[in-house]
Design a protein around this motif. Structure first.
Motif, PDB file in Angstrom:
ATOM      1  N   LYS A 123      37.900  29.547 -14.763  1.00 22.40           N
ATOM      2  CA  LYS A 123      36.560  28.959 -14.646  1.00 22.40           C
ATOM      3  C   LYS A 123      35.947  28.744 -16.018  1.00 22.40           C
ATOM      4  CE  LYS A 123      34.331  29.837 -11.042  1.00 22.40           C
ATOM      5  NZ  LYS A 123      33.632  30.449  -9.902  1.00 22.40           N
ATOM      6  N   ALA A 124      36.158  29.698 -16.919  1.00 25.25           N
ATOM      7  CA  ALA A 124      35.623  29.553 -18.277  1.00 25.25           C
ATOM      8  C   ALA A 124      36.244  28.346 -18.979  1.00 25.25           C
ATOM      9  CB  ALA A 124      35.874  30.829 -19.076  1.00 25.25           C
ATOM     10  N   ILE A 125      37.562  28.152 -18.796  1.00 22.93           N
ATOM     11  CA  ILE A 125      38.229  26.994 -19.384  1.00 22.93           C
ATOM     12  C   ILE A 125      37.679  25.705 -18.785  1.00 22.93           C
ATOM     13  CG2 ILE A 125      40.434  25.780 -19.576  1.00 22.93           C
ATOM     14  CD1 ILE A 125      41.792  28.529 -19.678  1.00 22.93           C
ATOM     15  N   GLY A 238      29.741  30.160  -3.728  1.00 18.44           N
ATOM     16  CA  GLY A 238      29.330  30.875  -4.931  1.00 18.44           C
ATOM     17  C   GLY A 238      28.430  30.041  -5.836  1.00 18.44           C
ATOM     18  N   THR A 239      27.688  30.740  -6.672  1.00 23.43           N
ATOM     19  CA  THR A 239      26.709  30.083  -7.544  1.00 23.43           C
ATOM     20  C   THR A 239      27.366  29.208  -8.594  1.00 23.43           C
ATOM     21  OG1 THR A 239      25.213  31.962  -7.250  1.00 23.43           O
ATOM     22  CG2 THR A 239      24.782  30.509  -9.106  1.00 23.43           C
ATOM     23  N   THR A 240      28.366  29.762  -9.280  1.00 21.14           N
ATOM     24  CA  THR A 240      28.972  29.022 -10.389  1.00 21.14           C
ATOM     25  C   THR A 240      29.732  27.792  -9.914  1.00 21.14           C
ATOM     26  OG1 THR A 240      30.870  30.521 -10.333  1.00 21.14           O
ATOM     27  CG2 THR A 240      29.103  31.038 -11.871  1.00 21.14           C
ATOM     28  N   ASN A 241      30.273  27.816  -8.707  1.00 15.41           N
ATOM     29  CA  ASN A 241      30.913  26.627  -8.158  1.00 15.41           C
ATOM     30  C   ASN A 241      29.882  25.572  -7.787  1.00 15.41           C
ATOM     31  OD1 ASN A 241      33.619  27.355  -8.353  1.00 15.41           O
ATOM     32  ND2 ASN A 241      33.599  28.421  -6.404  1.00 15.41           N
ATOM     33  N   PHE A 242      28.756  26.010  -7.231  1.00 21.99           N
ATOM     34  CA  PHE A 242      27.755  25.048  -6.776  1.00 21.99           C
ATOM     35  C   PHE A 242      27.142  24.267  -7.933  1.00 21.99           C
ATOM     36  CE2 PHE A 242      23.367  23.882  -5.788  1.00 21.99           C
ATOM     37  CZ  PHE A 242      23.564  23.108  -4.657  1.00 21.99           C
ATOM     38  N   VAL A 243      26.859  24.924  -9.053  1.00 24.76           N
ATOM     39  CA  VAL A 243      26.114  24.259 -10.123  1.00 24.76           C
ATOM     40  C   VAL A 243      26.942  23.253 -10.901  1.00 24.76           C
ATOM     41  CG1 VAL A 243      24.479  26.126 -10.426  1.00 24.76           C
ATOM     42  CG2 VAL A 243      26.589  26.130 -11.762  1.00 24.76           C
ATOM     43  N   ILE A 283      37.948  24.086 -12.817  1.00 27.09           N
ATOM     44  CA  ILE A 283      37.023  25.023 -12.189  1.00 27.09           C
ATOM     45  C   ILE A 283      37.443  25.292 -10.747  1.00 27.09           C
ATOM     46  CG2 ILE A 283      34.634  25.301 -11.380  1.00 27.09           C
ATOM     47  CD1 ILE A 283      33.752  23.793 -13.891  1.00 27.09           C
ATOM     48  N   ASP A 284      37.968  24.260 -10.087  1.00 26.71           N
ATOM     49  CA  ASP A 284      38.421  24.419  -8.706  1.00 26.71           C
ATOM     50  C   ASP A 284      39.537  25.451  -8.606  1.00 26.71           C
ATOM     51  OD1 ASP A 284      38.566  23.711  -5.912  1.00 26.71           O
ATOM     52  OD2 ASP A 284      40.413  22.671  -6.402  1.00 26.71           O
ATOM     53  N   GLY A 285      40.334  25.599  -9.689  1.00 27.20           N
ATOM     54  CA  GLY A 285      41.338  26.656  -9.740  1.00 27.20           C
ATOM     55  C   GLY A 285      42.689  26.301  -9.177  1.00 27.20           C
ATOM     56  N   ARG A 286      42.905  25.036  -8.783  1.00 25.50           N
ATOM     57  CA  ARG A 286      44.204  24.690  -8.196  1.00 25.50           C
ATOM     58  C   ARG A 286      45.153  24.014  -9.166  1.00 25.50           C
ATOM     59  NH1 ARG A 286      42.134  22.265  -2.406  1.00 25.50           N
ATOM     60  NH2 ARG A 286      40.067  23.074  -2.768  1.00 25.50           N
ATOM     61  N   ILE A 287      44.604  23.316 -10.159  1.00 27.46           N
ATOM     62  CA  ILE A 287      45.476  22.547 -11.047  1.00 27.46           C
ATOM     63  C   ILE A 287      46.166  23.444 -12.070  1.00 27.46           C
ATOM     64  CG2 ILE A 287      43.620  22.008 -12.679  1.00 27.46           C
ATOM     65  CD1 ILE A 287      44.954  19.288 -13.105  1.00 27.46           C
ATOM     66  N   LEU A 288      45.476  24.522 -12.522  1.00 29.39           N
ATOM     67  CA  LEU A 288      46.064  25.385 -13.550  1.00 29.39           C
ATOM     68  C   LEU A 288      47.347  26.060 -13.079  1.00 29.39           C
ATOM     69  CD1 LEU A 288      45.482  26.138 -16.456  1.00 29.39           C
ATOM     70  CD2 LEU A 288      44.249  28.158 -15.645  1.00 29.39           C
ATOM     71  N   PRO A 289      47.411  26.632 -11.855  1.00 33.11           N
ATOM     72  CA  PRO A 289      48.682  27.194 -11.386  1.00 33.11           C
ATOM     73  C   PRO A 289      49.791  26.151 -11.292  1.00 33.11           C
ATOM     74  CG  PRO A 289      46.875  28.049 -10.080  1.00 33.11           C
ATOM     75  CD  PRO A 289      46.307  26.953 -10.931  1.00 33.11           C
ATOM     76  N   LEU A 290      49.419  24.907 -10.967  1.00 32.61           N
ATOM     77  CA  LEU A 290      50.436  23.850 -10.923  1.00 32.61           C
ATOM     78  C   LEU A 290      50.990  23.558 -12.311  1.00 32.61           C
ATOM     79  CD1 LEU A 290      48.846  21.300  -8.411  1.00 32.61           C
ATOM     80  CD2 LEU A 290      50.896  22.662  -8.060  1.00 32.61           C
ATOM     81  N   LEU A 291      50.094  23.580 -13.307  1.00 34.44           N
ATOM     82  CA  LEU A 291      50.528  23.279 -14.666  1.00 34.44           C
ATOM     83  C   LEU A 291      51.442  24.369 -15.219  1.00 34.44           C
ATOM     84  CD1 LEU A 291      47.195  21.886 -16.207  1.00 34.44           C
ATOM     85  CD2 LEU A 291      49.208  20.582 -15.480  1.00 34.44           C
ATOM     86  N   VAL A 292      51.163  25.630 -14.851  1.00 35.60           N
ATOM     87  CA  VAL A 292      51.988  26.730 -15.373  1.00 35.60           C
ATOM     88  C   VAL A 292      53.143  27.066 -14.450  1.00 35.60           C
ATOM     89  CG1 VAL A 292      50.045  27.700 -16.639  1.00 35.60           C
ATOM     90  CG2 VAL A 292      50.525  28.501 -14.317  1.00 35.60           C
TER      91      VAL A 292
END
Length: 319
Positions: A123-125, A238-243, A283-292
């Protein structure tokens, strides 16, 4: 997040992005406090209509009602007032750009908020990439210079801090129907804004129909509807996803400008939109696992290595 959650976030960002143009229209005839008061009143009336139509009930605890009214007074009335003030000294595009700090500020506030959401590396990335895209998107405006005052920029950033705090306060009301939260909070905002506007600016005089339309639309869609959606979505995603809807607002503002105001889109802005989209995916968190190479596809987990170690082929052949 689910696909429908992403569609909702895009809708919220688009509606909020339209508020900048609506405020510009109302500023031709109305003063900032009056705009905020009308916006809060229209939003409160709309929320009460939705609340009564859905058959929900207000909480029985008077202390809780008081907290919701205070929530509306401190975290919504103040931004409603500050937003037109800053747009009197800064361009709407600059305000939209400054609003891009909201996701970053919310992630920081949520990380340190009691029982808040801790910032994950992915999420930070994603937030950092989204902010980089925002800078690309804002490059033409920043290159042209800031057509306002430093204090107005500070107030705009302060409004984003207030919003970040408000989103985290909202987590404490997760057991209350979203319609009840929005209705009471916006009623509290109206109770603060209306007396302040009448005392400072007096009774407004509106001569143009377009001012009435912009004023009412501002209260109904970017305010009442968005708050109804917000209180429904935050407990879900969650808050951080919504904003992250704040990344959508300037994109929508630029698209509106090109279609209605004949503004020109520069290649840096197109690049910024692409980078923002990449940040949203991270931020969605799905693309990073695909990349690695660690995400499952079709029930199978992708291998980390594409080439076998020495001797693996021979051992496989012996089996």
């Amino acid at each position: 997040m689910r696909l429908r959650d992403w569609f909702t976030i895009i809708l919220v960002g688009a509606l909020f992005g339209s508020s900048f143009s609506l405020i510009v229209v109302t500023l031709h005839e109305l003063a900032p406090l009056t705009i905020a008061a009308g916006r809060a009143v229209v939003a409160a009336i709309t929320c009460w209509a939705i609340f009564l139509a859905t058959g929900h009930k207000l909480p029985d605890d008077p202390v809780l009602i008081g907290k919701l009214i205070l929530l509306g007074l401190l975290t919504y009335a103040l931004p409603f007032i500050l937003m037109p003030i800053t747009q009197s000294h800064l361009s709407s595009s600059m305000i939209a750009i400054l609003n891009l700090l909201l996701p970053l500020l919310t992630v920081v506030v949520s990380h340190y908020w009691p029982s808040g959401e801790r910032a994950t590396p992915a999420k930070a990335i994603g937030v950092a990439v989204g902010l980089a895209g925002a800078l690309l998107l804002s490059a033409p405006t920043l290159r042209a210079g800031v057509d306002g005052q430093i204090w107005a920029i500070g107030i705009s950033i302060g409004s984003s801090v207030i919003w970040a705090i408000a989103f985290n306060i909202t987590r404490d009301f997760r057991n209350i129907p979203p319609s009840a939260i929005a209705t009471v909070a916006l009623t509290g905002a109206a109770l603060f804004c209306v007396p302040a506007a009448l005392l400072v600016e007096g009774i407004p005089t509106v001569r143009y129909t377009q001012t009435w339309i912009a004023w009412i639309v501002l209260g109904v869609f970017p305010t009442a509807l968005n708050f109804q959606i917000m209180y429904f979505m935050i407990p879900r995603i969650g808050t951080t996803n919504f904003v992250i809807n704040a990344y959508i607002s300037p994109v929508v503002a630029i698209l509106i400008g090109t279609q209605l105001l004949d503004e020109r889109v520069e290649w840096l802005q197109l690049a910024g939109m692409a980078v923002i989209f990449l940040g949203l995916l991270l931020i969605d968190g799905r693309i990073l696992p695909l990349l690695v190479g660690t995400a499952p596809i079709g029930g199978l987990r992708l291998p980390r290595r594409l080439t076998p170690r020495p001797g693996e082929i021979d051992r496989g052949a012996k089996r």
